[in-house]
Design a protein around this motif. Structure first.
Motif, short mmCIF file in Angstrom:
data_model
loop_
_atom_site.label_atom_id
_atom_site.label_comp_id
_atom_site.label_asym_id
_atom_site.label_seq_id
_atom_site.Cartn_x
_atom_site.Cartn_y
_atom_site.Cartn_z
N GLY A 1 2.15 -2.04 8.23
CA GLY A 1 1.15 -2.58 9.14
C GLY A 1 1.31 -2.08 10.56
O GLY A 1 0.33 -1.74 11.23
N ILE B 1 -6.42 -6.18 11.22
CA ILE B 1 -5.23 -5.95 10.39
C ILE B 1 -4.89 -7.13 9.50
O ILE B 1 -4.55 -6.95 8.34
CB ILE B 1 -4.03 -5.58 11.29
CG1 ILE B 1 -2.79 -5.31 10.44
CG2 ILE B 1 -3.75 -6.64 12.34
CD1 ILE B 1 -1.63 -4.72 11.22
N MET C 1 -2.41 -0.32 6.52
CA MET C 1 -2.43 -1.78 6.56
C MET C 1 -2.67 -2.36 5.16
O MET C 1 -2.04 -3.33 4.75
CB MET C 1 -3.51 -2.27 7.52
CG MET C 1 -3.30 -1.88 8.96
SD MET C 1 -4.75 -2.31 9.97
CE MET C 1 -4.34 -1.49 11.52
N GLY D 1 0.11 -9.65 10.17
CA GLY D 1 -0.74 -8.70 10.89
C GLY D 1 -0.60 -8.83 12.39
O GLY D 1 -0.50 -7.85 13.13
#
Length: 314
Positions: A27, A44, A209, A233
């Motif tokens: 991520g 994200i 991601m 995220g």
């Protein structure tokens, strides 16, 4: 004190650190790639959630694990394309567009999951990636079980971090990405198309991601539930700043947060009943905020980050 030393000296702790860090590495690298090109991707959290869901669904319905990881990457890229269309082509607020993508992707994940998998007392499971013992290294004392008995996606995440560091700072492609994030008009004067660079960076970053989310269901766990990303995220967005937009530091930051998280889990067993468990849960975030506050002062933000690009305008 001896118990704390035993925890730190345990190979299991360091093996857990790599497992916990892996989705953060994917991520953070994805967010870093987007921001290096000048685009903040707050989608994200939703992209990781959708990647976790679609990767698991694919394997649950017969695909192999690597295909599930690939499908999660493609799905992440599709959401990245949506985000790029809103922010790069239309020039909309990157904050608002990113949060919109997160809300849409998260809600869509739950909808698709419930559409395909009916309500059940026990969620269905798959057979996840199994640890790979690297010959000659996995048998080394302490180091072997700690670092060389991980699943394949963990090794892949570390490899991608090293590869991204090389590409960004040692190749013409990386130079084009950095120029676009610093001064897209200067990049255009050198024959670089900033629009294409930003699109490519956002799509590729979003694919990473999606892979980070898929790791949770295909390797760390064996099932999907809608809240499993649990803010990872947003942690990745903070780690990008901590890393000063450098892949090597991003890898270190992910490992550092994972150390805090893995350590507090084991600390709970040592101090159980003496300290409220909520304090342990807070610890990695408090320490991460402190580390971020120290590092952010020296961080150099890409000058064109969050600035929409229009050809001919300055």
């Amino acid at each position: 004190m001896m118990q704390l030393f035993d925890i730190i000296a345990s190979a299991g702790l360091w093996a857990a650190i790599l497992r916990i860090a892996t989705p953060l590495i994917f991520g953070t690298l994805g967010a870093l790639l987007c921001e290096r090109a000048g685009v903040l991707n707050l989608g994200i959290e939703g992209i990781m959630t959708f990647g976790a869901m679609i990767g698991w669904i694919s394997v649950y319905h017969g695909a192999d694990l690597w295909t599930g990881l690939l499908i999660a990457a493609i799905a992440g890229g599709v959401f990245g394309l949506l985000h790029a269309g809103l922010t790069v082509t239309l020039g909309l607020s990157q904050h608002v567009a990113g949060l919109g993508v997160t809300l849409f992707a998260s809600s869509f994940s739950y909808y698709v999951f419930r559409l395909i998998v009916p309500l059940a007392n026990t969620p269905p499971t798959i057979v996840p990636f199994q640890p790979i013992a690297i010959p000659g290294l996995s048998t080394l004392p302490f180091i072997g079980p700690a670092f060389f008995t991980q699943t394949a996606p963990t090794y892949l995440a570390i490899l991608i971090a090293l590869l991204m560091a090389y590409i960004i700072f040692r190749t013409p492609v990386g130079l084009a990405i950095r120029m676009t994030g610093e001064n897209p008009h200067a990049a255009e004067a050198q024959g670089v198309n900033p629009m294409k660079v930003r699109y490519g960076a956002v799509v590729a970053g979003s694919a990473l991601m999606g892979m980070g989310g898929a790791f949770l269901t295909l390797s760390a766990f064996n099932s999907f539930f809608p809240t499993m990303v649990q803010g990872r995220g947003w942690i990745c967005i903070a780690l990008v700043v901590f890393a000063s937009w450098r892949p090597g530091r991003a890898l270190f930051g992910a490992l550092l947060f994972a150390f805090f998280d893995a350590f507090q889990l084991r600390l709970q067993t040592v101090l159980s009943g003496l300290v409220p468990y909520q304090l342990f849960l807070m610890t990695p975030y408090i320490l991460s905020i402190a580390a971020l506050a120290v590092m952010a002062r020296r961080a150099r933000v890409p000058q064109a980050l969050m600035q929409p690009y229009r050809r001919g305008e300055r």
